[in-house]
Design an enzyme around this catalytic site. Structure first.
Site, short mmCIF file in Angstrom:
data_model
loop_
_atom_site.label_atom_id
_atom_site.label_comp_id
_atom_site.label_asym_id
_atom_site.label_seq_id
_atom_site.Cartn_x
_atom_site.Cartn_y
_atom_site.Cartn_z
N ASP A 219 0.82 -1.21 0.00
CA ASP A 219 0.00 0.00 0.00
C ASP A 219 0.86 1.26 0.00
O ASP A 219 0.64 2.19 -0.77
CB ASP A 219 -0.91 -0.01 1.23
N ASP A 265 -9.56 -1.95 2.07
CA ASP A 265 -9.37 -1.34 3.38
C ASP A 265 -10.42 -1.80 4.37
O ASP A 265 -10.33 -1.49 5.57
CB ASP A 265 -9.41 0.20 3.27
#
Length: 375
Positions: A219, A265
């Site tokens: 990420d 997420d």
């Protein structure tokens, strides 16, 4: 928060911003608060209910209801596969027409979305069917070979109630396909998230740490190191992100200045939180300390993501904040309670084993009691 990827993980975040060069009126503080508050609530719902359903899904009648177990090897390879997929999508959008790619993706997610939404609403819809509803059983069976060499490819059992849920989900699917409306997008996104948390199981806490740690690096690199993730997120039209308009108060349902949150997420921390719920139940203490701790940690981590993003006005890799919170908080609680060894030695059994089915039924009863207590 702006993020979009084709796999279970997608994790950058940024305020909805124009990409076509036109100037939009600035969002009001009320509109921004409503948007991010709504995204936070929408993220929490599939994690909470998906975790409860994950306890019960192991003894489902249909093979399609059995969880998919993620091993440490799978967890270690996942960031590499996700990176290759993300880079491939980026190149596709650079080489080919964005319109045709999104058309193919829309059809693909149209089918997946209908199936996911149908599976999500089925337990709730069963409460609305009358007792005398003519419910017939069906089985979809595809086999390969014959005689002793016959092998099942698809074996799916369903009933008339499932067909009704499929019909209702198809209405949402057509709405999404024709209008790409943000509400239809969110219905599919919530269904994908809940199904992911319910059906993707980590086999132990160590595997969860490997998965979250790898995607933490993934990420950060793809958000801060390159513009690949943000570019794909803005180009990718599919219900793999939750969106909420920041100008809803001004424009109503036709608002178009969106804040976004990638489903990764939600799902990636969610499957770890669901694992901790199952660990809580395995302790047989009638408490859910680790589940509630990790749930609170997720709220803290996502809230911190929103705050940092708003301060620096730049896309944020949400897992940069979610991973330390979701792992760190429960580990600190385990240290305080002297249960670190129990936490890291906890191993989930194969749900297809008879003994595991018996244990999962006990866990299902515990989760039902928890759900009633919450209500």
């Amino acid at each position: 928060m702006d993020s979009a990827l084709p796999d279970p993980h997608n994790g950058s975040a940024e305020a909805g911003s124009p990409t076509n060069g036109t100037t939009r009126p600035p969002s009001t503080p009320e509109g921004i608060a409503l948007a991010y508050g709504s995204l936070l609530l929408m993220a929490l719902l599939p994690i909470f209910f998906g975790a409860l359903r994950s306890v019960r899904c192991a003894h489902g009648k249909n093979p399609s209801d059995m969880p998919e177990t993620i091993t440490s090897r799978d967890a270690a390879r996942f960031p590499i596969i996700a990176s290759c997929t993300l880079l491939g999508l980026y190149l596709f959008f650079k080489i080919f027409s964005q319109e045709y790619i999104n058309l193919l993706l829309s059809m693909y997610f149209f089918v997946l979305g209908i199936l996911a939404l149908s599976h999500t609403i089925s337990p709730f819809m069963n409460k609305f069917f009358p007792a005398n509803f003519p419910n017939r059983q069906y089985q979809l069976l595809f086999t390969q070979g014959s005689g002793e060499n016959k092998e099942e490819i698809i074996n799916y059992e369903f009933d008339t109630k499932d067909l009704v849920c499929l019909g209702l989900s198809s209405i949402v699917g057509v709405w999404y396909l024709l209008r790409k409306h943000w509400i239809a997008n969110n219905l599919f996104g919530l269904a994908f998230s809940l199904n992911g948390v319910e059906l993707l199981h980590l086999n132990n806490v160590s595997t969860g740490c490997i998965l979250l740690g790898g995607l933490f690096i993934y990420d950060v690199f793809w958000v801060f190191g390159t513009n690949v993730m943000v570019t794909v997120a803005k180009s990718f039209e599919a219900p793999i992100k939750l969106v909420f308009p920041q100008d809803l108060l001004e424009k109503g349902l036709e608002a178009d200045n969106f804040a976004m949150l990638g489903l990764g997420d939600i799902v990636i921390p969610g499957i770890f939180i669901a694992l901790l719920l199952r660990f809580d139940i395995s302790l047989k203490k009638n408490t859910h300390t680790y589940f509630y701790t990790s749930f609170a940690a997720y709220i803290f981590g996502l809230g911190l993501t929103i705050f940092i993003m708003h301060i620096f006005k730049h896309a944020q890799p949400a897992l940069l904040y979610l991973v330390p919170a979701c792992i760190g908080f429960p580990v600190l609680v385990a240290l305080a309670k002297g249960e670190v060894t129990e936490m890291f030695s906890y191993e989930e059994s194969n749900p297809k084993d008879p003994a595991a089915v018996t244990e999962s039924r006990k866990g299902a009863e515990a989760s039902k009691g928890m759900e009633k207590k919450e209500k």
